[in-house]
Scaffold this motif. Structure first.
Motif, PDB file in Angstrom:
ATOM      1  N   ILE A 145      -2.628   1.597  -0.091  1.00 16.36           N
ATOM      2  CA  ILE A 145      -2.084   2.456  -1.143  1.00 16.36           C
ATOM      3  C   ILE A 145      -1.770   1.631  -2.376  1.00 16.36           C
ATOM      4  CG2 ILE A 145       0.338   2.408  -0.384  1.00 16.36           C
ATOM      5  CD1 ILE A 145      -1.577   5.413  -1.880  1.00 16.36           C
ATOM      6  N   LEU A 146      -1.346   0.388  -2.191  1.00 16.18           N
ATOM      7  CA  LEU A 146      -1.126  -0.498  -3.334  1.00 16.18           C
ATOM      8  C   LEU A 146      -2.443  -0.729  -4.081  1.00 16.18           C
ATOM      9  CD1 LEU A 146       0.754  -2.362  -4.951  1.00 16.18           C
ATOM     10  CD2 LEU A 146       0.153  -4.183  -3.345  1.00 16.18           C
ATOM     11  N   ALA A 162      -2.270   0.174   5.642  1.00 14.98           N
ATOM     12  CA  ALA A 162      -2.057   1.298   4.732  1.00 14.98           C
ATOM     13  C   ALA A 162      -1.164   0.910   3.559  1.00 14.98           C
ATOM     14  CB  ALA A 162      -1.445   2.477   5.494  1.00 14.98           C
ATOM     15  N   MET A 163      -0.171   0.048   3.803  1.00 18.34           N
ATOM     16  CA  MET A 163       0.672  -0.406   2.690  1.00 18.34           C
ATOM     17  C   MET A 163      -0.161  -1.172   1.672  1.00 18.34           C
ATOM     18  SD  MET A 163       4.348  -1.436   4.351  1.00 18.34           S
ATOM     19  CE  MET A 163       3.900  -1.992   5.984  1.00 18.34           C
ATOM     20  N   ARG A 199       0.552  -1.673   8.218  1.00 21.29           N
ATOM     21  CA  ARG A 199       0.415  -2.809   7.298  1.00 21.29           C
ATOM     22  C   ARG A 199      -0.820  -2.638   6.419  1.00 21.29           C
ATOM     23  NH1 ARG A 199       1.675  -7.504  11.813  1.00 21.29           N
ATOM     24  NH2 ARG A 199       3.950  -7.301  11.757  1.00 21.29           N
ATOM     25  N   HIS A 223       7.910   2.362   6.480  1.00 24.20           N
ATOM     26  CA  HIS A 223       7.083   2.236   5.291  1.00 24.20           C
ATOM     27  C   HIS A 223       5.597   2.318   5.637  1.00 24.20           C
ATOM     28  CE1 HIS A 223      10.809   0.673   3.420  1.00 24.20           C
ATOM     29  NE2 HIS A 223      10.309   1.297   2.373  1.00 24.20           N
ATOM     30  N   GLY A 224       5.223   1.795   6.792  1.00 21.18           N
ATOM     31  CA  GLY A 224       3.837   1.910   7.229  1.00 21.18           C
ATOM     32  C   GLY A 224       3.437   3.353   7.468  1.00 21.18           C
ATOM     33  N   ALA A 242       0.450   8.458   2.577  1.00 22.41           N
ATOM     34  CA  ALA A 242       0.115   8.339   1.160  1.00 22.41           C
ATOM     35  C   ALA A 242      -1.374   8.088   0.953  1.00 22.41           C
ATOM     36  CB  ALA A 242       0.932   7.213   0.529  1.00 22.41           C
ATOM     37  N   VAL A 243      -1.968   7.224   1.776  1.00 24.32           N
ATOM     38  CA  VAL A 243      -3.400   6.954   1.646  1.00 24.32           C
ATOM     39  C   VAL A 243      -4.206   8.216   1.928  1.00 24.32           C
ATOM     40  CG1 VAL A 243      -5.346   5.709   2.667  1.00 24.32           C
ATOM     41  CG2 VAL A 243      -3.265   4.486   2.086  1.00 24.32           C
ATOM     42  N   ALA A 277       3.111   5.010   4.118  1.00 22.32           N
ATOM     43  CA  ALA A 277       1.901   4.538   3.452  1.00 22.32           C
ATOM     44  C   ALA A 277       0.644   5.166   4.054  1.00 22.32           C
ATOM     45  CB  ALA A 277       1.820   3.012   3.531  1.00 22.32           C
TER      46      ALA A 277
END
Length: 197
Positions: free
Chosen positions: A180-181, A176-177, A174, A68-69, A75-76, A72
């Motif tokens: 992006i949130l 980046a998660m 972490r 997920h990291g 994604a960023v 993310a």
């Protein structure tokens, strides 16, 4: 009145006294020296997901955290590139829709053709099932998907440098998660990505 005040002060002082409870070495702190258990939080498991000390469960959750990291981080970067107005050249579909016609952020979900979503879903599925795995069993750690193919000098690093680089990737993932949130929340709140002065 004086006696009540004195009792109140004595009771409140006891709240700040050091605890006499000694922490025993149990399964609860089995992972406190694991990669990613860094200051100021140390090992952070507020939901008690690995409170039983199960190494297989911890490795699975670490694998998911790393994956997920990595997603993310992509994604960023993708969000920021799109916000800068950079788009792929060409058509996104045969009906004449170009990549430049697709808006940024959540608005893109309504503009991408259904066949485009199908392609994205299939591509992610292929990556998940066939590429992003330790196929050969040569992985040195959870999340090592080199499969004896891509090295980029990893094998030339000493163990301390490898551990440091893995910790950096974990912390960047972490961040980046959270990043992006925050970008998605800002978009929904109509807060501009770049402040207007």
């Amino acid at each position: 009145m004086k006696l009540a005040t004195l009792a109140l002060l004595a009771g409140s002082a006891a709240a700040f006294a050091p605890s006499s409870q000694v922490r025993s070495s149990t399964q609860l702190n089995a992972f406190e020296d694991a990669l990613g258990a860094q200051a100021p939080l140390g090992f952070f498991d507020p939901l008690g997901l690995v409170a039983d000390g199960n190494e297989a469960k911890f490795d699975r959750l670490r694998y998911v955290e790393i994956k997920h990291g990595r997603v993310a981080m992509l994604a960023v970067v993708g969000y920021l590139v799109e916000a800068a107005g950079i788009r792929l050249p060409g058509l996104i579909s045969y009906d004449g829709t170009t990549f430049a016609d697709i808006p940024a952020g959540f608005d893109a979900l309504a503009a991408i053709p259904q066949a485009g979503f199908l392609q994205i879903f299939l591509f992610a599925g292929i990556l998940e099932l066939f590429v992003m795995q330790d196929v050969t069993g040569e992985g040195e750690f959870v999340g090592d998907f080199r499969n004896g193919f891509i090295d980029f000098g990893w094998d030339s690093f000493d163990d301390e440098t490898k551990l440091k680089k893995r910790a950096i990737e974990l912390n960047q993932g972490r961040a980046a998660m959270m990043g992006i949130l925050a970008l998605m929340v800002h978009e929904k709140l109509d807060v501009p990505l770049i402040p207007q002065f």
